[in-house]
Design a protein around this motif. Structure first.
Motif, short mmCIF file in Angstrom:
data_model
loop_
_atom_site.label_atom_id
_atom_site.label_comp_id
_atom_site.label_asym_id
_atom_site.label_seq_id
_atom_site.Cartn_x
_atom_site.Cartn_y
_atom_site.Cartn_z
N PHE A 11 -7.48 2.24 -15.24
CA PHE A 11 -6.67 3.81 -15.83
C PHE A 11 -7.01 4.47 -15.29
CE2 PHE A 11 -8.15 -0.23 -18.48
CZ PHE A 11 -6.61 -0.82 -19.15
N SER A 12 -6.90 4.77 -13.83
CA SER A 12 -6.95 5.79 -13.12
C SER A 12 -5.56 6.15 -12.18
CB SER A 12 -7.97 6.47 -11.75
OG SER A 12 -7.71 5.76 -10.64
N TYR A 13 -4.90 4.66 -12.77
CA TYR A 13 -3.66 4.55 -11.86
C TYR A 13 -2.58 3.98 -12.72
CZ TYR A 13 -0.05 3.06 -8.68
OH TYR A 13 0.61 3.15 -7.04
N LEU A 14 -1.07 4.82 -13.22
CA LEU A 14 -0.91 3.97 -14.42
C LEU A 14 0.17 4.45 -13.86
CD1 LEU A 14 -2.79 5.24 -16.92
CD2 LEU A 14 -2.92 3.04 -16.23
N PRO A 15 1.76 4.01 -12.77
CA PRO A 15 2.60 4.12 -12.45
C PRO A 15 3.50 3.36 -13.17
CG PRO A 15 1.87 2.40 -10.93
CD PRO A 15 1.07 3.28 -11.64
N PHE A 16 3.17 2.37 -14.12
CA PHE A 16 4.47 1.75 -14.93
C PHE A 16 3.55 1.51 -15.91
CE2 PHE A 16 5.26 -0.07 -10.32
CZ PHE A 16 6.63 0.14 -9.98
N GLY A 17 1.89 2.11 -16.53
CA GLY A 17 1.75 1.82 -17.57
C GLY A 17 0.66 1.09 -17.58
N ALA A 18 0.11 0.94 -19.06
CA ALA A 18 -1.06 -0.06 -18.66
C ALA A 18 -0.83 -0.60 -20.38
CB ALA A 18 -2.17 0.21 -18.32
N ILE A 29 0.35 11.03 -16.17
CA ILE A 29 -0.23 10.38 -15.50
C ILE A 29 0.00 11.15 -13.85
CG2 ILE A 29 1.15 8.36 -14.27
CD1 ILE A 29 2.20 7.29 -16.66
N ASP A 30 0.73 12.32 -14.16
CA ASP A 30 0.75 13.43 -12.89
C ASP A 30 -0.60 13.50 -12.79
OD1 ASP A 30 0.96 14.46 -15.23
OD2 ASP A 30 3.14 16.20 -14.62
N ALA A 31 -1.33 14.51 -14.15
CA ALA A 31 -2.57 15.19 -13.63
C ALA A 31 -3.62 14.02 -13.41
CB ALA A 31 -2.92 16.03 -14.97
N MET A 91 0.94 -1.24 -0.18
CA MET A 91 0.23 0.04 0.42
C MET A 91 0.83 1.24 -0.31
SD MET A 91 -2.51 -1.15 3.04
CE MET A 91 -3.22 0.00 4.00
N CYS A 92 2.40 1.46 0.72
CA CYS A 92 2.81 2.13 0.54
C CYS A 92 3.56 2.96 -0.52
CB CYS A 92 3.59 2.21 1.80
SG CYS A 92 3.11 2.35 3.65
N PHE A 93 4.21 1.61 -1.07
CA PHE A 93 4.59 1.33 -2.11
C PHE A 93 3.56 1.98 -3.73
CE2 PHE A 93 5.32 -0.53 -7.11
CZ PHE A 93 6.50 0.43 -6.79
N ASP A 94 2.65 2.08 -4.10
CA ASP A 94 1.79 2.22 -4.21
C ASP A 94 1.37 3.71 -4.24
OD1 ASP A 94 0.90 0.00 -6.06
OD2 ASP A 94 -0.25 -0.94 -4.36
N GLU A 95 1.20 4.23 -3.40
CA GLU A 95 0.54 5.58 -2.75
C GLU A 95 1.54 6.39 -3.10
OE1 GLU A 95 -1.48 8.92 -1.04
OE2 GLU A 95 -2.42 7.21 -2.69
N THR A 96 2.81 5.75 -2.58
CA THR A 96 4.31 6.59 -3.84
C THR A 96 4.65 6.91 -4.43
OG1 THR A 96 5.65 5.18 -1.60
CG2 THR A 96 6.65 6.29 -2.80
N MET A 97 3.99 5.60 -5.49
CA MET A 97 3.72 5.98 -7.32
C MET A 97 2.94 6.62 -7.32
SD MET A 97 6.90 4.50 -7.09
CE MET A 97 6.92 4.92 -9.08
N ARG A 98 1.87 6.95 -6.70
CA ARG A 98 1.17 7.65 -7.41
C ARG A 98 1.47 9.33 -6.83
NH1 ARG A 98 -3.05 11.61 -5.14
NH2 ARG A 98 -2.20 11.03 -3.44
N MET A 99 1.44 9.36 -5.91
CA MET A 99 1.68 10.74 -5.48
C MET A 99 3.09 11.39 -6.48
SD MET A 99 1.27 11.18 -1.30
CE MET A 99 1.79 13.16 -1.50
N TYR A 100 4.14 10.55 -6.62
CA TYR A 100 5.41 10.44 -7.27
C TYR A 100 5.87 9.40 -8.66
CZ TYR A 100 5.86 13.03 -3.34
OH TYR A 100 6.37 14.17 -2.04
N PRO A 101 5.17 9.95 -9.38
CA PRO A 101 5.03 8.82 -10.66
C PRO A 101 6.38 9.02 -11.56
CG PRO A 101 3.04 10.03 -11.35
CD PRO A 101 4.15 10.52 -10.05
N ILE A 102 7.38 8.26 -11.25
CA ILE A 102 8.63 8.80 -11.73
C ILE A 102 8.56 8.86 -13.51
CG2 ILE A 102 10.93 7.98 -12.18
CD1 ILE A 102 9.50 8.17 -8.71
N LEU A 103 8.21 8.87 -13.98
CA LEU A 103 8.12 8.95 -15.32
C LEU A 103 6.59 9.20 -16.02
CD1 LEU A 103 9.26 8.46 -18.25
CD2 LEU A 103 8.30 7.02 -18.62
N ASN A 104 6.40 10.41 -15.51
CA ASN A 104 4.69 10.77 -15.73
C ASN A 104 4.10 11.24 -16.74
OD1 ASN A 104 6.57 12.93 -16.36
ND2 ASN A 104 5.69 14.52 -14.48
N THR A 105 4.80 10.30 -18.19
CA THR A 105 4.17 11.02 -18.75
C THR A 105 3.88 9.26 -20.22
OG1 THR A 105 3.43 12.19 -21.60
CG2 THR A 105 5.96 11.88 -20.60
N ALA A 106 2.71 8.64 -20.61
CA ALA A 106 3.21 7.63 -21.98
C ALA A 106 2.53 8.63 -23.38
CB ALA A 106 2.27 6.64 -21.76
#
Length: 517
Positions: A450-457, A418-420, A378-393
Motif C-alpha cells: 500500500f505504498s504504491y496506489l496509482p489506481f487505488g486499491a 497518493i502524491d505524498a 517498469m517505466c509505466f509503473d515509475e511514471t505513475m509513481r512520479m505522476y499519479p494522475i488522480l492524486n487522492t482517494a
C-alpha cells in the motif's frame, strides 16, 4: 448628540459587535475538532480553514509539504469541513481493505442528481450493483477483442508523430494523446466511431475537452466547499453542470446516442461494450419501475437492485459521461508524462527501444505480447509513481471506529494523499529521480504494501485500469519503436503543475520527434 441618540448609537455598535463576534465564533467553531482527537495539523483561518495555504502552495505540492511537517497523519479544514489526511501505508490498508465495510463510500461535496448516480459517487449496494454491471467490459477477454481497434488508432497517432518529425516541429503532446485516447474509449467502451485524431471538431470531442476547462465554475466549487449546504441551490440553478457533464450540451449528446443505440441494436448479439451491457441490464418497464422503487421498494442488497429495479436511463447516462471523460483524460496525461520522462532520460529510452525490437521484432503490440516487455511495465509503473494522475482517494467513515490507535468519528472524511505517499523517501529513496528499476519483480516483492496506489486499491480500485494500461502500452511501443523523443528549449525540467483536480502539466509537455533509422 442627545442622550437618546447616544443610546441608539451605542446599541447599534453593541449589536454590530455581537453579530461580528457571533460570525467569528461560528466560523471557528469546528476548528478544535482535530485537537480533541489528538491529530496534528496546520492552524486554520476563520471560514477558509487551510484552503489559503493549499492554494498558495498548489495542489501538486501542498500535501508533500504538510507530510514533512506533521507526518503521515494530520488534519486539514476545507473551509469548515474537517478532512483527515494520511500517507501511512498501514493506515491506508485499514481504510481500503481491512475496514472497507466501514469506509465503503466516497465523500460527496457537490453534484447534481445525475452526477451522484456515477460509479465513483454511488454508495453501498447501489455501488456494488453498478460495479457488477460494468465489470464485464474490462475483462482480459474483452481486452484481446480490442487489440485491432486500439492498434488502428495508435497507427494514426504514429502518422501524426511522423509529420512532426518530417517537419522538425516542436509540439505540445497532450492534445495528440487526448485525441488518441478519446478515439479508444469511445470505440472500446461505447462502440462509437469518433476519429477525433482526424476530426477534432466532432461535437462529442469538443464538449468533452470543454468540460476540463473549469473557468468560472471553480468559483462555485469554492463556494460549495466553504458552505456545503449551498450545493443543493447551486445544483438547482444548473451552476454545477459544466463540471458534472454539462447537462444542456454534453449530456444531451449522450442521451441521443443512447436512444439511437436502443433503436438499432436491441438484440441478443449486441457487442459487449459498456453501453450495450448497461442497456441489457435494464428491466422491462424500467421507466415506471424506477419511479416505483423510489416510493415503495426497499432495496437491501445487490440481488434486489438487479431483480427488482435494474439500471435506469439516468444511471446509463451518468456512467457514459463519467467513464468517457475519465477514460480519455487520465490516460492521455499518463502518456504525456511518460513521453516527457523518455525525452529527459535518453538511456532509459534506448533500453526500452532495444527491448521492443528484441522481443517483438516487427510484430504489432497486443494484449498478450506486451506482457513480454518487463522494462516497459517498469517505466509505466515509475511514471505513475512520479505522476499519479488522480492524486487522492477519499473515504467517509460510517461509524466511529479506531484505526491504528486513532479515533475516527462517524462522518469524518479520510483523504489518502497518493502524491505524498509516492514521494516519501522512506518508501522511495531519491523520489524525484526516474528509476524504473524500483519495479523489477525482486524490488516489488520488497515494497511496503500500500505504498504504491496509482489506481487505488481494494474493492473500489479503478475499474478501467486494464484498458488504461493496454492503450498506454500499445501507444508507447509504437512511438518508441519508430521515433527518438528529444527534449527542446521549451521542455521544462522540472515540470510545473496546474491546480486542476487531475494532475496536469501547467505549461504542457513539449518535445521533438526524430525518425529512427
Amino acid at each position: 448628540m442627545n442622550v437618546f441618540g447616544l443610546t441608539e448609537y451605542v446599541t447599534t455598535f453593541v449589536l454590530g459587535a455581537v453579530l461580528l463576534l457571533a460570525l467569528y465564533l461560528y466560523g471557528r467553531r469546528p476548528y478544535s475538532y482535530f485537537k480533541e482527537l489528538g491529530i496534528p495539523g496546520p492552524e486554520p483561518i476563520c471560514y477558509l480553514g487551510n484552503l489559503k495555504e493549499i492554494g498558495k502552495r498548489g495542489n501538486g505540492y501542498a500535501y508533500k509539504h504538510f507530510r514533512e511537517i506533521y507526518g503521515n497523519l494530520y488534519g486539514l479544514f476545507f473551509g469548515r469541513l474537517p478532512i483527515c489526511v494520511t500517507s501511512d501505508p498501514e493506515f491506508i490498508q485499514e481504510i481500503l481493505v481491512k475496514q472497507f465495510s466501514n469506509f465503503t463510500n466516497r465523500t460527496v461535496l457537490f453534484g447534481d442528481e445525475i452526477s451522484q448516480l456515477t460509479l465513483p459517487l454511488t454508495k453501498d449496494d447501489h455501488w456494488k450493483y453498478l460495479r457488477t454491471v460494468l465489470t464485464p467490459t474490462f475483462t482480459s477477454h474483452q481486452m484481446r477483442r480490442m487489440n485491432t481497434m486500439i492498434q488502428t488508432y495508435a497507427n494514426i497517432l504514429v502518422e501524426k508523430f511522423g509529420n512532426l518529425a518530417d517537419n522538425g516541429e516542436i509540439r505540445e503532446v497532450k492534445t495528440l494523446f487526448s485525441a488518441y485516447t478519446i478515439d479508444v474509449i469511445a470505440a472500446a467502451g461505447f462502440g462509437i466511431i469518433v476519429n477525433s485524431q482526424k476530426n477534432p471538431h466532432d461535437p462529442l470531442v469538443k464538449k468533452a475537452i470543454d468540460l476540463f476547462k473549469l473557468g468560472l465554475t471553480g468559483i462555485y466549487i469554492f463556494i460549495a466547499v466553504l458552505f456545503p449546504s449551498t450545493t443543493i441551490l447551486l445544483a438547482k440553478l444548473n451552476l454545477l453542470n459544466s463540471v458534472f457533464g454539462n447537462e444542456v450540451l454534453f449530456r444531451k449528446l449522450w442521451k441521443q446516442l443512447i436512444d439511437d443505440r436502443k433503436k438499432t441494436q436491441m438484440n441478443n448479439d449486441m457487442q459487449k461494450n459498456l453501453l450495450n451491457l448497461m442497456i441489457k441490464a435494464q428491466l422491462k418497464g424500467h421507466e415506471t419501475l424506477s419511479l416505483e422503487v423510489e416510493k415503495d421498494l426497499q432495496l437491501e442488497n445487490i440481488t434486489d437492485w438487479r431483480t427488482k429495479r435494474g439500471i435506469t436511463d439516468d444511471e446509463i447516462l451518468a456512467q457514459c459521461v463519467v467513464l468517457f471523460l475519465s477514460g480519455y483524460e487520465t490516460t492521455a496525461s499518463a502518456l504525456s508524462f511518460f513521453t516527457y520522462l523518455m525525452a529527459i532520460n535518453s538511456k532509459s529510452q534506448q533500453r526500452l527501444y532495444e527491448e521492443i525490437v528484441d522481443s517483438l521484432g516487427e510484430d504489432l503490440p497486443t494484449y498478450d505480447n506486451i506482457q513480454q516487455l518487463p522494462y516497459l511495465s517498469m517505466c509505466f509503473d515509475e511514471t505513475m509513481r512520479m505522476y499519479p494522475i488522480l492524486n487522492t482517494a477519499v473515504r467517509q467513515c460510517k461509524k466511529t471506529c479506531t484505526v491504528k490507535g486513532t479515533k475516527i468519528p462517524e462522518g469524518l472524511s479520510v483523504r489518502i494523499s497518493i502524491d505524498a505517499l509516492h514521494y516519501d523517501p522512506k518508501y522511495w529513496p531519491e523520489p524525484d529521480k526516474f528509476i524504473p528499476e524500483r519495479f523489477t519483480e525482486e524490488a516489488k516483492s520488497q515494497q511496503v504494501p500500500f505504498s504504491y496506489l496509482p489506481f487505488g486499491a481494494g474493492p473500489r480500485a479503478c475499474l478501467g485500469r486494464r484498458l488504461a494500461k493496454l492503450e498506454f502500452k500499445i501507444a508507447a511501443v509504437q512511438m518508441i519503436r519508430n521515433f527518438k523523443i528529444l527534449p527542446t528549449e521549451k521542455t521544462e525540467n522540472p515540470l510545473m503543475f496546474s491546480d486542476h483536480f487531475l494532475l496536469d502539466a501547467k505549461n504542457g509537455v513539449w518535445v521533438k520527434f526524430e525518425r529512427r533509422c
